[in-house]
Design a protein around this motif. Structure first.
Motif, PDB file in Angstrom:
ATOM      1  N   GLU A 185      85.200   7.945 -20.005  1.00 13.02           N
ATOM      2  CA  GLU A 185      85.635   7.645 -18.647  1.00 13.02           C
ATOM      3  C   GLU A 185      85.059   8.681 -17.680  1.00 13.02           C
ATOM      4  OE1 GLU A 185      89.690   6.480 -16.136  1.00 13.02           O
ATOM      5  OE2 GLU A 185      89.808   7.068 -18.242  1.00 13.02           O
ATOM      6  N   ILE A 197      84.290  -0.987 -17.659  1.00 14.69           N
ATOM      7  CA  ILE A 197      85.577  -1.305 -17.036  1.00 14.69           C
ATOM      8  C   ILE A 197      85.783  -0.346 -15.872  1.00 14.69           C
ATOM      9  CG2 ILE A 197      88.087  -1.341 -17.335  1.00 14.69           C
ATOM     10  CD1 ILE A 197      87.604  -2.025 -20.283  1.00 14.69           C
ATOM     11  N   LYS A 229      88.286   1.150 -12.863  1.00 13.47           N
ATOM     12  CA  LYS A 229      89.701   1.315 -12.525  1.00 13.47           C
ATOM     13  C   LYS A 229      89.832   2.046 -11.189  1.00 13.47           C
ATOM     14  CE  LYS A 229      90.883   3.595 -16.250  1.00 13.47           C
ATOM     15  NZ  LYS A 229      91.804   4.262 -17.192  1.00 13.47           N
ATOM     16  N   ILE A 243      92.070  -3.129 -12.215  1.00 12.26           N
ATOM     17  CA  ILE A 243      91.236  -2.934 -13.404  1.00 12.26           C
ATOM     18  C   ILE A 243      90.321  -4.151 -13.529  1.00 12.26           C
ATOM     19  CG2 ILE A 243      91.182  -2.514 -15.886  1.00 12.26           C
ATOM     20  CD1 ILE A 243      94.054  -1.546 -15.713  1.00 12.26           C
ATOM     21  N   HIS A 247      86.751  -5.807 -15.431  1.00 11.10           N
ATOM     22  CA  HIS A 247      85.865  -5.720 -16.592  1.00 11.10           C
ATOM     23  C   HIS A 247      84.569  -6.489 -16.325  1.00 11.10           C
ATOM     24  CE1 HIS A 247      85.210  -6.674 -21.147  1.00 11.10           C
ATOM     25  NE2 HIS A 247      84.508  -5.635 -20.762  1.00 11.10           N
ATOM     26  N   ASN A 256      98.785   1.030 -14.566  1.00  4.11           N
ATOM     27  CA  ASN A 256      97.755   0.355 -15.362  1.00  4.11           C
ATOM     28  C   ASN A 256      96.459   1.146 -15.414  1.00  4.11           C
ATOM     29  OD1 ASN A 256      98.714  -1.931 -16.603  1.00  4.11           O
ATOM     30  ND2 ASN A 256      98.592  -3.179 -14.753  1.00  4.11           N
ATOM     31  N   TRP A 257      96.094   1.758 -14.277  1.00 11.16           N
ATOM     32  CA  TRP A 257      94.813   2.470 -14.246  1.00 11.16           C
ATOM     33  C   TRP A 257      94.838   3.758 -15.058  1.00 11.16           C
ATOM     34  CZ3 TRP A 257      98.455   2.207 -10.516  1.00 11.16           C
ATOM     35  CH2 TRP A 257      98.986   3.398 -10.057  1.00 11.16           C
ATOM     36  N   LEU A 285      94.000  -1.325 -22.921  1.00 13.59           N
ATOM     37  CA  LEU A 285      93.089  -2.218 -22.218  1.00 13.59           C
ATOM     38  C   LEU A 285      92.496  -3.249 -23.175  1.00 13.59           C
ATOM     39  CD1 LEU A 285      91.142   0.201 -19.854  1.00 13.59           C
ATOM     40  CD2 LEU A 285      92.864  -1.474 -19.215  1.00 13.59           C
TER      41      LEU A 285
END
Length: 283
Positions: free
Chosen positions: A57, A71, A73, A97, A99, A266-267, A274
Motif C-alpha cells: 500500500e 485497489i 482507497k 474503495i 478496484h 472500510n479504507w 477486501l
C-alpha cells in the motif's frame, strides 16, 4: 546547491517516467500491453492504492500511475481523479474503495474493462463510445454495462445490514442488471435508480426516479469546495424508495448516520477483508 538541483532533476525525471505508460507486446498473442492504464489528474487529502501484484500500500500523488488489479482507497474529505489511457475520467469520492479489476487496451475505441466499486461514491465520464458490454462496473448488487456516457454510482451498507446501490445517469446509455433477481434493464438519461437488498439477499425495494432540473444542474457544475471538480451523488438515506417519493439522496445534504462504523473504517481494513468483498463481486 548542486545536490539540490540534482535532486530536483531526478524527481522531475522519475515523475515523468512513472506517469508515461510503457507498451510491451505479448510474444504469443502479439497483443500490446501497457504497464499503467491511467494516471492521477487531481487529488485532495489522503488517498492510497494497494498494488494488485505485491499487495503493498502506497500513497498516491498527481501524475502517479494506476495498474490493472490495483485497489484505490480514499479517506474522509479526500478524493482522486484519474484519466485512463482511453480518455475515460474516473473520479473517486471520500471514504471509497475502488478496484481496477481488469483492463485490456487495443485502441481508445477498442478496449475491455471491469471495475468494482466496493464502497463509497464514484463519478465516471466515458468520453469514447465503447461496444456493448466491453466496459463493466459492479457493486455488490448491480452490474452495469457502459458505453459512451457520464454517470455516478454509490454503494454502502446500512446499520440494518442492507446493501444500497445507486446509479444516476446524466447522459448517454447504461444497461443495469440486478444480480439478485437477474433482471436487466436500460436507464434513461437524467434518471436516478436505487436498489436496496437486505442481509439475506432479499430485494427490499428497487426503482427509478427522474432527476430534477435543479439537481441535474448542480451535478453538472464544478464544485469549488471539491477543488473545482464536478460533485458526487449524495447517499440515499431511506429504508425504502416509496411510490411517488424521490429518494432522499436528492436532498441537499445526506445523513452520515446511515453509514455504519464498518463503512467509516472500510479504507482502513486489511487486504484480507477486501479480498472477501472481491469474491462477493465476482459471483
Amino acid at each position: 546547491m548542486k545536490n539540490l538541483i540534482l535532486a530536483l532533476f531526478l524527481f522531475i525525471v522519475s515523475s515523468n517516467i512513472f506517469s508515461q505508460p510503457k507498451l510491451s507486446v505479448d510474444p504469443v498473442s502479439s497483443v500490446g500491453k501497457f504497464d499503467v492504464i491511467g494516471e492521477v489528474m487531481k487529488l485532495s487529502g489522503s488517498t492510497t492504492k494497494i498494488d494488485g501484484e505485491t499487495s503493498k500500500e502506497t500513497r498516491l500523488g498527481e501524475g502517479h500511475g494506476i495498474k490493472v488489479k490495483d485497489i484505490v482507497k480514499t479517506t474522509s474529505g479526500s478524493f482522486v481523479k484519474f484519466k485512463m489511457i482511453d480518455d475515460t475520467i474516473i473520479s473517486i469520492g471520500p471514504n471509497s474503495i475502488f478496484h481496477f479489476k481488469n483492463f485490456i487496451f487495443k485502441t481508445k475505441n477498442d478496449r475491455n474493462g471491469t471495475f468494482d466499486l466496493l464502497a463509497g461514491r464514484i463519478r465516471i465520464n466515458v468520453r469514447r463510445k465503447s461496444s456493448k458490454d466491453s466496459l463493466k462496473l459492479n457493486t455488490r448488487t448491480i452490474a452495469m454495462g457502459v458505453r459512451g456516457t457520464e454517470f455516478l454510482v454509490n454503494t454502502k451498507i446500512t446499520p440494518k445490514g442492507r446493501s444500497i446501490s445507486e446509479v444516476a445517469l446524466l447522459k448517454g446509455s447504461l444497461s443495469v442488471k440486478n444480480k439478485i433477481n437477474k433482471k436487466e434493464f436500460m436507464i434513461k438519461p437524467k434518471t436516478h435508480h436505487v436498489t436496496i437488498v437486505d442481509k439475506k439477499n432479499n430485494i427490499v425495494d428497487e426503482g427509478s426516479i427522474k432527476i430534477s432540473r435543479a439537481l441535474f444542474a448542480k451535478l453538472m457544475t464544478l464544485d469549488e469546495s471539491l477543488g473545482n471538480i464536478k460533485p458526487f451523488l449524495n447517499f440515499f438515506t431511506g429504508d425504502k424508495i416509496g411510490t411517488g417519493r424521490n429518494p432522499s439522496s436528492l436532498n441537499e445534504e445526506y445523513d452520515s448516520k446511515y453509514m455504519n462504523n464498518d463503512d467509516k473504517q472500510n479504507w482502513k481494513k486489511s487486504l484480507k477483508s477486501l479480498n472477501k468483498r472481491l469474491k462477493e463481486y465476482s459471483k
